[in-house]
Write a protein that holds these residues in place. Structure first.
Motif, mmCIF file in Angstrom:
data_model
loop_
_atom_site.group_PDB
_atom_site.id
_atom_site.type_symbol
_atom_site.label_atom_id
_atom_site.label_comp_id
_atom_site.label_asym_id
_atom_site.label_seq_id
_atom_site.Cartn_x
_atom_site.Cartn_y
_atom_site.Cartn_z
ATOM 1 N N TRP A 83 14.655 39.593 41.128
ATOM 2 C CA TRP A 83 15.805 38.936 41.771
ATOM 3 C C TRP A 83 15.629 37.418 41.687
ATOM 4 C CZ3 TRP A 83 15.490 35.759 46.136
ATOM 5 C CH2 TRP A 83 16.736 35.364 46.681
ATOM 6 N N TYR A 99 19.492 41.601 55.624
ATOM 7 C CA TYR A 99 18.476 41.856 54.607
ATOM 8 C C TYR A 99 18.437 40.702 53.630
ATOM 9 C CZ TYR A 99 16.209 43.593 50.470
ATOM 10 O OH TYR A 99 15.376 43.711 49.395
ATOM 11 N N HIS A 100 17.244 40.357 53.201
ATOM 12 C CA HIS A 100 17.087 39.352 52.158
ATOM 13 C C HIS A 100 15.884 39.768 51.308
ATOM 14 C CE1 HIS A 100 16.487 35.484 50.166
ATOM 15 N NE2 HIS A 100 17.744 35.217 50.501
ATOM 16 N N PRO A 101 15.991 39.666 49.978
ATOM 17 C CA PRO A 101 14.880 40.123 49.130
ATOM 18 C C PRO A 101 13.547 39.471 49.480
ATOM 19 C CG PRO A 101 16.809 39.617 47.792
ATOM 20 C CD PRO A 101 17.150 39.217 49.183
ATOM 21 N N GLU A 132 16.747 31.807 41.865
ATOM 22 C CA GLU A 132 17.295 33.153 41.688
ATOM 23 C C GLU A 132 17.584 33.410 40.218
ATOM 24 O OE1 GLU A 132 20.594 33.658 44.374
ATOM 25 O OE2 GLU A 132 19.492 32.636 45.984
ATOM 26 N N SER A 170 19.959 34.908 39.017
ATOM 27 C CA SER A 170 21.388 34.825 38.690
ATOM 28 C C SER A 170 21.784 33.432 38.220
ATOM 29 C CB SER A 170 22.224 35.229 39.916
ATOM 30 O OG SER A 170 21.844 34.447 41.015
ATOM 31 N N HIS A 195 11.503 41.021 44.059
ATOM 32 C CA HIS A 195 12.395 42.099 43.640
ATOM 33 C C HIS A 195 13.368 42.440 44.754
ATOM 34 C CE1 HIS A 195 10.424 42.843 39.829
ATOM 35 N NE2 HIS A 195 9.295 42.570 40.461
ATOM 36 N N ASP A 196 14.555 42.824 44.337
ATOM 37 C CA ASP A 196 15.593 43.134 45.332
ATOM 38 C C ASP A 196 15.291 44.470 45.992
ATOM 39 O OD1 ASP A 196 17.745 42.991 46.868
ATOM 40 O OD2 ASP A 196 19.240 43.004 45.275
#
Lengths: 177, 391
Positions: free
Chosen positions: A6, A127-129, A149, A151, A176-177
């Protein structure tokens, strides 16, 4: 072995290091990155290249809405819905409405500030990775973290690792997600 | 990291030489050629206006000592000089006291007898007690100002942290003493011009304008000194921003107090209270009242709201000058309707008083300014104050 990361997180030990790291990551052209520190670090907004917040406009809009609501509510209720002469004053008596106008303006503006801030920060986040990342637990004590990130348009795992290494990061880990 | 500036000084401008100060005073006194009536009425407005700036400076200095602010250290010396001008304002009180029979109806025994309200108030509102109170106020304020200023100047020499502690110790009880004396001074000098009327919030109203005036004055002085090449890099846009925040906050606070006073009187609708606003709504006074609503609240409220405006020196300067003018209009509006019902008039003596006594006030400030460093150069917190930033 596993799904692509992630993001990649790096740990620094001092506020000065994290500030320099943030500047380097900003200058390298990354946009989707974030910094996590145990306490607010001065000038971090500039180091990260963050633009000025748009929150004041939200607050101003909400304040105007609160003001209009108060005028409308009282004007309609006192003047039209339930006309009742009090102390010989006209039905639509602006001075008598001012305290409520003031209060609703402040209330709406405060709502705009609090909920606007939460919305811009995409909070609450359940939630957060990064929560799964073991070294990250130090963020509340003595760890200064920067995470890029995957992305991000420029994201390439090797480049990111190299950048973090060149900045002297103590630990570099995939998240990791 | 910017470091502490040392030895910042300016020379006295030409208008701050002793001869010029005397000339200003002479211009102020020349107002008497327009008749003692005009002169005393104009003098009282200027006196209350200048007193409010020095009183604002006194409370500004004391509050910042007590709460231990860092940002204000770089403007402290400027505020201290305005604070010390209270001694000059005390001198101005002498001619005001000479005009007591013109300014205050309650000072005439023939008006008091047969007037139930004034007779009731006579134990408080009588000439000896009134002059005694005013003397007492100025003695207390001057003592506070001189004590604080002495420590500040001694600190320039030895840089001792002990002076900071001493100034805090003076300021803490000083604030309480100030609150009472300032409140009663407002009752005495301004409210008793119309002795039948009273408002318990009046002291705070005067304070609100006073604290606004000191912050506006500091903003003007700072921007002026920077344009003359002093204090650059010492008093920065960050300090401008804080002064701007104070100005904005006290624009709102003044409005809050002014409206609180107005609304209760409007709502209760009791003739002996409403008459005060009635007088201020008759004839051209209506336009002065409206000018205050818009000029003292609506326009500056929106103009100074944003961060950008407060951090722009030109806008801040314009806003600060505007607020000082509005503060004068406010004091004018408090006092003068009592003397000219139905028509707001700016008379010739107003011009001579503002230029003369106001000019002397400014000149004395610069005269003092040239004698001492522009900042408390050995205050241990000075470097931190210079480096201060808003977040």
């Amino acid at each position: 072995m596993s799904a692509p990361a992630w993001g990649i997180v790096a740990v620094f030990e001092t506020p000065a290091e994290i500030l320099r790291a943030a500047e380097a990551v900003r200058d390298a052209g990354y946009r989707r990155f974030d910094v996590h520190t145990p306490f607010p670090v001065h000038h971090m907004d500039r180091a990260m290249g963050l633009r000025d917040t748009r929150l004041p406009w939200v607050i101003l809009g909400m304040a105007v809405l609160g003001c209009a609501t108060a005028v409308g509510l009282q004007g309609w209720a006192m003047g039209k819905g339930y006309p009742f002469i009090l102390s010989g004053k006209p039905l639509f008596s602006l001075p008598a409405f001012v305290p409520i106008i003031f209060e609703l303006t402040v209330l709406f503006a405060a709502f705009g500030a609090v909920f606007g801030m939460l919305a811009f920060n995409r909070l609450p986040a359940l939630y957060h990775p990064l929560f799964k990342n073991r070294p990250f637990s130090r963020v509340a004590r003595d760890g200064f973290f920067i995470v890029i990130e995957s992305s991000d348009e420029k994201f390439k795992a090797e480049d990111v690792r190299k950048l973090f290494e060149s900045l002297g990061a103590k630990e570099i880990e995939d998240v990791h997600d | 990291m910017r470091t502490a500036p040392v030895g910042l000084r300016i020379g006295a401008p030409a208008f701050a030489k002793p001869g010029a100060i005397a000339a200003f005073i002479a211009v102020g006194c020349s107002g008497m050629i327009f008749g003692s009536g005009q002169f005393f009425e104009s003098l009282l407005v200027v006196f209350a206006f200048l007193a409010s700036i020095s009183l604002g400076a006194l409370i500004f200095v004391m509050i910042n000592h007590v709460v231990g602010t860092t940002w204000s250290i770089v403007v402290r010396r400027l505020a201290e000089h305005l604070m010390m001008n209270i001694v000059y304002v005390a001198v101005l009180a002498v001619p005001v006291m000479c005009g007591i029979h013109h300014l205050y109806d309650w000072s005439h025994p023939e008006l008091v007898t047969g007037d139930a309200v004034l007779t009731f108030k006579a134990p408080y509102l009588n000439v000896p007690f009134f002059i005694g109170r005013t003397a007492f106020y100025f003695i207390v304020w001057s003592a506070l100002a001189i004590a604080l200023f002495r420590h500040s100047i001694k600190q320039d020499g030895d840089g001792s942290i002990g002076h900071v502690e001493s100034m805090v110790k003076i300021s803490a009880p000083g604030i309480a003493i100030y609150a009472l004396t300032q409140t009663f001074a407002a009752f005495d000098w301004i409210m008793s011009v119309e002795p039948h009327w009273y408002s318990t919030i009046f002291g705070i109203y005067y304070f609100a304008g006073s604290f606004l005036a000191i912050n506006a004055s500091l903003a003007v002085i700072v921007i002026y000194l920077r344009s003359r090449g002093s204090l650059n890099g010492t008093v920065t846009v960050e300090h401008d921003h804080d002064l701007g925040k104070y100005i904005f906050a006290f624009v709102v606070f003044w409005t809050y107090i002014a409206f609180s006073q107005y609304m209760l009187i409007w709502y209760a609708n009791i003739p002996e209270e409403t008459v005060w606003f009635r007088v201020r709504w008759d004839g051209s006074w209506k336009w002065v009242s409206l000018a205050l609503v818009f000029g003292h609240f609506v326009i500056p409220f929106f103009a100074l709201m944003s961060r950008y405006m407060k951090r722009n020196p030109r806008v801040l300067l314009a806003g600060a000058v505007w607020m000082l003018v509005m503060h004068y209009v406010d004091v004018f509006w408090l006092i003068r309707p009592a003397f000219s019902h139905g028509a707001a008039r700016l008379v010739a003596a107003d011009m001579t008083s503002v230029i003369g006594f106001g000019g002397a006030y400014v000149a004395l400030f610069f005269h003092r300014l040239a004698r001492y460093p522009l900042v408390p150069e050995k205050d241990p917190r000075l470097a931190a104050s210079v480096a201060f930033e808003n977040h």
